[in-house]
Motif scaffolding. Structure first.
Motif, PDB file in Angstrom:
ATOM      1  N   ALA A   1       0.867  -1.168  -0.074  1.00 58.00           N
ATOM      2  CA  ALA A   1      -0.035  -0.109   0.092  1.00 58.00           C
ATOM      3  C   ALA A   1       0.880   1.192  -0.015  1.00 58.00           C
ATOM      4  CB  ALA A   1      -0.845   0.060   0.964  1.00 58.00           C
ATOM      5  N   ILE A   2       1.875   1.222   0.765  1.00 52.36           N
ATOM      6  CA  ILE A   2       2.792   2.412   0.676  1.00 52.36           C
ATOM      7  C   ILE A   2       3.468   2.753  -0.454  1.00 52.36           C
ATOM      8  CG2 ILE A   2       5.072   3.391   1.903  1.00 52.36           C
ATOM      9  CD1 ILE A   2       4.104   1.891   4.715  1.00 52.36           C
ATOM     10  N   ILE A   3       3.950   1.583  -0.980  1.00 51.58           N
ATOM     11  CA  ILE A   3       4.673   1.756  -2.387  1.00 51.58           C
ATOM     12  C   ILE A   3       3.781   2.180  -3.377  1.00 51.58           C
ATOM     13  CG2 ILE A   3       5.652   0.144  -4.380  1.00 51.58           C
ATOM     14  CD1 ILE A   3       6.916  -1.479  -2.134  1.00 51.58           C
ATOM     15  N   VAL A   4       2.411   1.752  -3.476  1.00 57.16           N
ATOM     16  CA  VAL A   4       1.300   2.234  -4.533  1.00 57.16           C
ATOM     17  C   VAL A   4       1.126   3.754  -4.327  1.00 57.16           C
ATOM     18  CG1 VAL A   4      -1.019   1.823  -5.082  1.00 57.16           C
ATOM     19  CG2 VAL A   4       0.537  -0.128  -4.816  1.00 57.16           C
ATOM     20  N   TYR A   5       0.878   4.145  -3.062  1.00 57.19           N
ATOM     21  CA  TYR A   5       0.882   5.372  -2.699  1.00 57.19           C
ATOM     22  C   TYR A   5       1.828   6.412  -3.085  1.00 57.19           C
ATOM     23  CZ  TYR A   5       0.146   9.614   0.084  1.00 57.19           C
ATOM     24  OH  TYR A   5       0.087  10.901   0.413  1.00 57.19           O
ATOM     25  N   LEU A   6       3.191   6.060  -2.616  1.00 60.85           N
ATOM     26  CA  LEU A   6       4.151   6.716  -3.300  1.00 60.85           C
ATOM     27  C   LEU A   6       4.324   6.636  -4.903  1.00 60.85           C
ATOM     28  CD1 LEU A   6       7.007   5.553  -0.784  1.00 60.85           C
ATOM     29  CD2 LEU A   6       5.701   7.810  -0.711  1.00 60.85           C
ATOM     30  N   LEU A   7       4.080   5.712  -5.490  1.00 63.35           N
ATOM     31  CA  LEU A   7       4.042   5.737  -6.960  1.00 63.35           C
ATOM     32  C   LEU A   7       3.179   6.756  -7.499  1.00 63.35           C
ATOM     33  CD1 LEU A   7       4.485   1.883  -8.130  1.00 63.35           C
ATOM     34  CD2 LEU A   7       6.162   4.042  -8.293  1.00 63.35           C
ATOM     35  N   TYR A   8       1.810   6.839  -6.601  1.00 63.63           N
ATOM     36  CA  TYR A   8       0.910   7.619  -7.177  1.00 63.63           C
ATOM     37  C   TYR A   8       1.215   9.186  -7.087  1.00 63.63           C
ATOM     38  CZ  TYR A   8      -3.444  10.447  -6.487  1.00 63.63           C
ATOM     39  OH  TYR A   8      -4.287  11.343  -6.523  1.00 63.63           O
ATOM     40  N   LYS A   9       1.861   9.381  -5.870  1.00 63.95           N
ATOM     41  CA  LYS A   9       2.474  10.871  -5.650  1.00 63.95           C
ATOM     42  C   LYS A   9       3.342  11.030  -6.547  1.00 63.95           C
ATOM     43  CE  LYS A   9       1.319  12.965  -2.235  1.00 63.95           C
ATOM     44  NZ  LYS A   9       0.328  13.968  -2.192  1.00 63.95           N
ATOM     45  N   ILE A  10       4.444  10.251  -6.844  1.00 60.47           N
ATOM     46  CA  ILE A  10       5.380  10.468  -7.809  1.00 60.47           C
ATOM     47  C   ILE A  10       4.787  11.163  -9.396  1.00 60.47           C
ATOM     48  CG2 ILE A  10       7.360   9.563  -9.328  1.00 60.47           C
ATOM     49  CD1 ILE A  10       8.181   8.222  -6.615  1.00 60.47           C
ATOM     50  N   LEU A  11       3.904  10.108  -9.853  1.00 59.32           N
ATOM     51  CA  LEU A  11       3.227  10.294 -11.070  1.00 59.32           C
ATOM     52  C   LEU A  11       2.354  11.568 -10.989  1.00 59.32           C
ATOM     53  CD1 LEU A  11       2.413   6.467 -11.918  1.00 59.32           C
ATOM     54  CD2 LEU A  11       4.091   8.093 -12.897  1.00 59.32           C
ATOM     55  N   LYS A  12       1.509  11.731  -9.979  1.00 62.52           N
ATOM     56  CA  LYS A  12       0.653  12.986 -10.063  1.00 62.52           C
ATOM     57  C   LYS A  12       1.608  14.111 -10.010  1.00 62.52           C
ATOM     58  CE  LYS A  12      -3.094  14.790  -7.382  1.00 62.52           C
ATOM     59  NZ  LYS A  12      -2.682  16.177  -6.746  1.00 62.52           N
ATOM     60  N   SER A  13       2.617  14.265  -9.145  1.00 60.93           N
ATOM     61  CA  SER A  13       3.516  15.444  -9.123  1.00 60.93           C
ATOM     62  C   SER A  13       4.263  15.693 -10.802  1.00 60.93           C
ATOM     63  CB  SER A  13       4.576  15.197  -8.140  1.00 60.93           C
ATOM     64  OG  SER A  13       5.540  14.266  -8.435  1.00 60.93           O
TER      65      SER A  13
END
Length: 176
Positions: free
Chosen positions: A25-37
């Protein structure tokens, strides 16, 4: 004696363990934040406001009061040992609401020398009554301000006439 044998764990059991689920879950969240930014960064950013023109003039205590950061241009000036500095870059410290806002638009010599965040509202503060240690402290503050901020001019004593500064003066001449 019978030995109890553990059943071999499957990959699915390992993947669905609570610790691994949290890590996924943490990895998915961090990937989401990176792609979103990455995709949000394409929006145009407003350019910073142009720098304010340098101010070069000698001021009386009454004239200095106008530069407390509340004016239309937001300029913040303060004086130390008779030298006026433009501390607008440090507005979060010296401007309205800042921890040293008491010095804005005033002669800060006595307050800086004594360590009291207060400035006098006198027409002109004759600091000749400061102790040798306080004078040395004020001189150290002045040197720090000289390194960090632009010099505007001199704080005029009552009856003193202002200097006329030209645009092509060197910084060495300005600090005299």
């Amino acid at each position: 004696m019978t030995s109890k044998e553990e059943a071999p764990s499957s990959s699915w059991d390992e993947l669905t363990s609570p610790v691994n689920l949290i890590l996924v879950a943490i990895i998915v969240y961090l990937l989401y934040k990176i792609l979103k930014s990455h995709f949000d960064g394409d929006e145009p950013v407003a350019p910073p406001p142009p720098p304010m023109p340098k101010l070069r003039k000698d001021l009386t205590v009454a004239e200095l009061k106008k530069y407390d950061g509340t004016g239309p241009d937001g300029r913040v000036l303060l004086a130390v040992n008779g030298v006026i500095f433009d501390v607008t870059r440090g507005k979060r410290f010296y401007g309205p609401g800042g921890p040293y806002s008491a010095f804005a638009g005033k002669d800060a010599t006595r307050g800086l020398a004594t360590g009291q965040v207060a400035a006098d509202d006198k027409e002109y503060d004759d600091v000749s009554d400061l102790t040798a240690d306080e004078v040395a402290s004020a001189k150290e503050w002045e040197e720090q301000f000289r390194e960090k901020y632009d010099i505007v001019g001199r704080l005029l004593k009552p009856g003193e006439t202002p200097n006329v500064y030209s645009d092509d003066e060197s910084e060495g001449k300005k600090s005299q």
